[in-house]
Design a protein around this motif. Sequence first.
Motif, mmCIF file in Angstrom:
data_model
loop_
_atom_site.group_PDB
_atom_site.id
_atom_site.type_symbol
_atom_site.label_atom_id
_atom_site.label_comp_id
_atom_site.label_asym_id
_atom_site.label_seq_id
_atom_site.Cartn_x
_atom_site.Cartn_y
_atom_site.Cartn_z
ATOM 1 N N PRO A 143 0.247 -1.396 0.080
ATOM 2 C CA PRO A 143 -0.510 0.062 -0.005
ATOM 3 C C PRO A 143 0.950 1.514 -0.258
ATOM 4 O O PRO A 143 1.802 1.195 0.459
ATOM 5 N N ARG A 144 0.075 2.348 -0.735
ATOM 6 C CA ARG A 144 1.454 3.685 -0.092
ATOM 7 C C ARG A 144 0.336 4.640 -0.158
ATOM 8 O O ARG A 144 -0.721 5.395 -0.661
ATOM 9 N N GLU A 145 1.189 5.310 0.418
ATOM 10 C CA GLU A 145 0.629 6.679 1.327
ATOM 11 C C GLU A 145 0.939 7.763 0.048
ATOM 12 O O GLU A 145 1.943 8.225 0.113
ATOM 13 N N ASN A 146 -0.160 9.056 0.346
ATOM 14 C CA ASN A 146 0.023 9.232 -1.550
ATOM 15 C C ASN A 146 0.357 11.212 -0.744
ATOM 16 O O ASN A 146 -1.358 11.531 0.150
ATOM 17 N N ARG A 150 2.226 18.383 1.272
ATOM 18 C CA ARG A 150 2.600 17.260 2.947
ATOM 19 C C ARG A 150 1.495 17.036 3.464
ATOM 20 O O ARG A 150 1.590 16.910 4.777
ATOM 21 N N ARG A 151 0.073 16.759 2.604
ATOM 22 C CA ARG A 151 -0.724 15.935 3.226
ATOM 23 C C ARG A 151 -1.209 14.673 3.168
ATOM 24 O O ARG A 151 -1.097 13.962 1.452
ATOM 25 N N TRP A 152 -1.141 13.494 3.596
ATOM 26 C CA TRP A 152 -1.633 12.417 3.173
ATOM 27 C C TRP A 152 -3.015 13.072 2.998
ATOM 28 O O TRP A 152 -3.631 12.385 3.038
ATOM 29 N N ILE A 153 -3.477 12.224 1.320
ATOM 30 C CA ILE A 153 -4.989 11.934 1.135
ATOM 31 C C ILE A 153 -5.337 10.839 1.386
ATOM 32 O O ILE A 153 -4.495 10.027 0.897
ATOM 33 N N LYS A 154 -6.125 10.329 1.931
ATOM 34 C CA LYS A 154 -6.772 9.534 2.736
ATOM 35 C C LYS A 154 -8.332 8.814 1.834
ATOM 36 O O LYS A 154 -8.145 7.795 1.739
ATOM 37 N N TRP A 159 -6.034 5.870 -2.066
ATOM 38 C CA TRP A 159 -5.823 4.869 -0.448
ATOM 39 C C TRP A 159 -6.003 3.758 -0.073
ATOM 40 O O TRP A 159 -7.772 3.928 -0.723
ATOM 41 N N PRO A 160 -6.023 2.702 -0.710
ATOM 42 C CA PRO A 160 -4.081 1.897 -0.227
ATOM 43 C C PRO A 160 -3.510 2.135 -1.358
ATOM 44 O O PRO A 160 -2.421 2.094 -1.219
#
Length: 286
Positions: A143-146, A150-154, A159-160
């Motif tokens: 899985p990859r956190e994009n 600078r904010r993790w797009i959930k 995601w994932p």
Amino acid sequence: MILSVVLITYNEEANIGRTLASVQPLIADGKGEIIVVDSGSTDRTAEIAKSYGAKVFIEAWKGYAAQKNSAIDKATGDWILSLDADEELGPGLAGEVHAAIHGRLGADSITEEDPLVVIEKVMAVEEAQARGETGSAVGFWIPRENFFLRRWIKHGGFWPDPKLRLFRKGAAKFEDRLVHEDARLIKGVSGKLKNALLHHSYPTLTDYIDHMNRYSSLGAEMAVAKGHRGFSVFNIVLRPCATFLYNYFFRLGFLDGREGLLLHLYHAVYVSWKYAKSWELARKNN
């Protein structure tokens, strides 16, 4: 088991150190190697890579898939971990990768997919066992956190974001596409890891817009090859609007705040650019 970490680069001095530092536990003390195929960087990318013990090869740009496959071909390890220069291993991933390549993952690592794929995997395992092989996974989805600004797009489909990045040497190749290339298994079955890659993709709006400008041009070439040649109001106007509505509202992209709004808005613009450029390209060719 020897692990080869492979990546391609071009002017990545802002990212490459972070990436290579994250894989040191996997390759230190002779446990692995780092292969970098650089496209003629004019900054300190090659110098930084060599400081982490990487083997650096300078090659003319051949396209994303061809460049990545070239890096894979140079690897001498039993397993390949393919990374982008703006990615790093998240917490716990190094240990999980080590467990995977040494066959120490539990049964819950087996990938769950649609019934036809599951049937194919069962058949592949049975055939492997009939040949006296273990039938264990030869590739693993990670899985990859994009991150955007600078904010993790959930949400919104980001995601994932599973990627096949860990595989046995010779078991996978990157598909021959101009853009959005992914590794695909040539043979064998796959599993999945739980810990994530961290993808520091677009720290600024300028980075994103520049990237989408390049990608939309490549996407236009693919669209023309598939027959998209006319000026289409549907593709240039309606499709981007539908893309925004689907990702931002139905896939809950609005939960990612201001960053989510900007990301999905400009992604819709990218879709419009791609089809407008395909019309322009086809007209130029004609």
